[in-house]
Design a protein around this motif. Structure first.
Motif, PDB file in Angstrom:
ATOM      1  N   UNK A 144     -43.929  16.156 -29.981  1.00 31.07           N
ATOM      2  CA  UNK A 144     -44.801  17.043 -29.215  1.00 31.07           C
ATOM      3  C   UNK A 144     -46.139  17.151 -29.946  1.00 31.07           C
ATOM      4  N   UNK A 145     -47.203  17.440 -29.214  1.00 34.23           N
ATOM      5  CA  UNK A 145     -48.508  17.612 -29.868  1.00 34.23           C
ATOM      6  C   UNK A 145     -48.465  18.790 -30.844  1.00 34.23           C
ATOM      7  N   UNK A 146     -49.189  18.660 -31.927  1.00 32.17           N
ATOM      8  CA  UNK A 146     -49.224  19.713 -32.924  1.00 32.17           C
ATOM      9  C   UNK A 146     -48.267  19.433 -34.063  1.00 32.17           C
ATOM     10  N   UNK A 147     -48.098  20.440 -34.901  1.00 28.42           N
ATOM     11  CA  UNK A 147     -47.276  20.262 -36.087  1.00 28.42           C
ATOM     12  C   UNK A 147     -46.414  21.499 -36.317  1.00 28.42           C
ATOM     13  N   UNK A 148     -45.889  21.631 -37.519  1.00 26.96           N
ATOM     14  CA  UNK A 148     -45.041  22.772 -37.857  1.00 26.96           C
ATOM     15  C   UNK A 148     -45.792  24.089 -37.666  1.00 26.96           C
ATOM     16  N   UNK A 149     -47.051  24.129 -38.071  1.00 30.09           N
ATOM     17  CA  UNK A 149     -47.847  25.345 -37.916  1.00 30.09           C
ATOM     18  C   UNK A 149     -48.031  25.718 -36.447  1.00 30.09           C
ATOM     19  N   UNK A 185     -50.860  28.129 -26.359  1.00 33.19           N
ATOM     20  CA  UNK A 185     -50.512  26.727 -26.602  1.00 33.19           C
ATOM     21  C   UNK A 185     -51.770  25.922 -26.891  1.00 33.19           C
ATOM     22  N   UNK A 186     -52.804  26.091 -26.066  1.00 31.77           N
ATOM     23  CA  UNK A 186     -54.054  25.352 -26.295  1.00 31.77           C
ATOM     24  C   UNK A 186     -54.627  25.617 -27.672  1.00 31.77           C
ATOM     25  N   UNK A 187     -54.628  26.868 -28.090  1.00 30.60           N
ATOM     26  CA  UNK A 187     -55.212  27.212 -29.373  1.00 30.60           C
ATOM     27  C   UNK A 187     -54.338  26.745 -30.540  1.00 30.60           C
ATOM     28  N   UNK A 188     -53.009  26.847 -30.371  1.00 31.59           N
ATOM     29  CA  UNK A 188     -52.100  26.453 -31.462  1.00 31.59           C
ATOM     30  C   UNK A 188     -52.063  24.935 -31.634  1.00 31.59           C
ATOM     31  N   UNK A 189     -52.141  24.203 -30.532  1.00 36.10           N
ATOM     32  CA  UNK A 189     -52.080  22.744 -30.630  1.00 36.10           C
ATOM     33  C   UNK A 189     -53.371  22.209 -31.213  1.00 36.10           C
ATOM     34  N   UNK A 190     -54.489  22.828 -30.892  1.00 34.19           N
ATOM     35  CA  UNK A 190     -55.770  22.375 -31.428  1.00 34.19           C
ATOM     36  C   UNK A 190     -56.377  21.261 -30.606  1.00 34.19           C
TER      37      UNK A 190
END
Length: 192
Positions: A144-149, A185-190
């Motif tokens: 999925x897009x993003x990481x652990x953070x 989601x938008x902000x967390x994924x970057x």
């Protein structure tokens, strides 16, 4: 002698969840649980060694009841790995938890009690950490897009959204809540 009839034990634990949500930790007595579960007086004392034991087992029961369905887990692997997919899955989580309102409220009572009961604090810490680790692993294993953070930030943001939705429902409408999930989601994924 501690009894082992799993259906009766679950009925008592589900009754305890309802008592906690309605009356708080102070109202959680074996008598109240027996009444809520519609069983003969004294039944709960045959299943739980004491009130602390009951609280620990209620903590476990709450998480058992929130396990995502096989269908939900299968959706993780279907389709494009995108922000939209994450938002869809996060909306399902918020809805699943919000649908079990009394469970969430009981869990809040347990968290407050955990500040005074080390065994309960240990259990809840382990359960929440295991749940968070499972979500991180699932997110990363499914590319999925993003990481652990990303997962940690969504966990933090959505837990507060659920809290507001269940305790102060006038703050955000259901439509606003769904939009806030997308924004989180938008902000967390970057940025890509």
């Amino acid at each position: 002698m501690v009894r082992t009839n799993p259906e009766r034990r679950n009925a008592l634990l589900d009754g305890a969840i309802e008592v906690l949500a309605r009356d708080g930790a102070r109202g959680l007595t074996f008598r109240a649980v027996d009444k809520e579960a519609a069983v003969p007086a004294g039944t709960a004392s045959n299943y739980f060694a004491n009130r602390d034991d009951l609280m620990v087992q209620v903590g476990n029961r709450y998480y058992e009841r929130l396990i995502p369905s096989e269908e939900t887990m299968a959706q993780v692997a279907v389709g494009e790995r995108s922000r939209e997919k994450i938002a869809e899955l996060m909306t399902e989580v918020v809805d699943r938890v919000a649908t079990f309102r009394t469970g969430y409220l009981a869990q809040l009572e347990l968290r407050l009690e955990a500040t005074r009961r080390p065994e309960l604090q240990t259990l809840l810490t382990q359960r929440v950490r295991a749940d968070l680790d499972f979500n991180i692993r699932t997110h990363l294993d499914n590319d999925m897009p993003g990481d652990e953070e990303t997962v940690v930030l969504l966990y933090l943001a959505l837990n507060w959204l659920i809290l507001d939705r269940l305790t102060l429902p006038g703050i955000f409408s259901e439509e606003q809540s769904r939009k806030l999930v997308e924004i989180a989601v938008d902000r967390a994924v970057g940025k890509d």
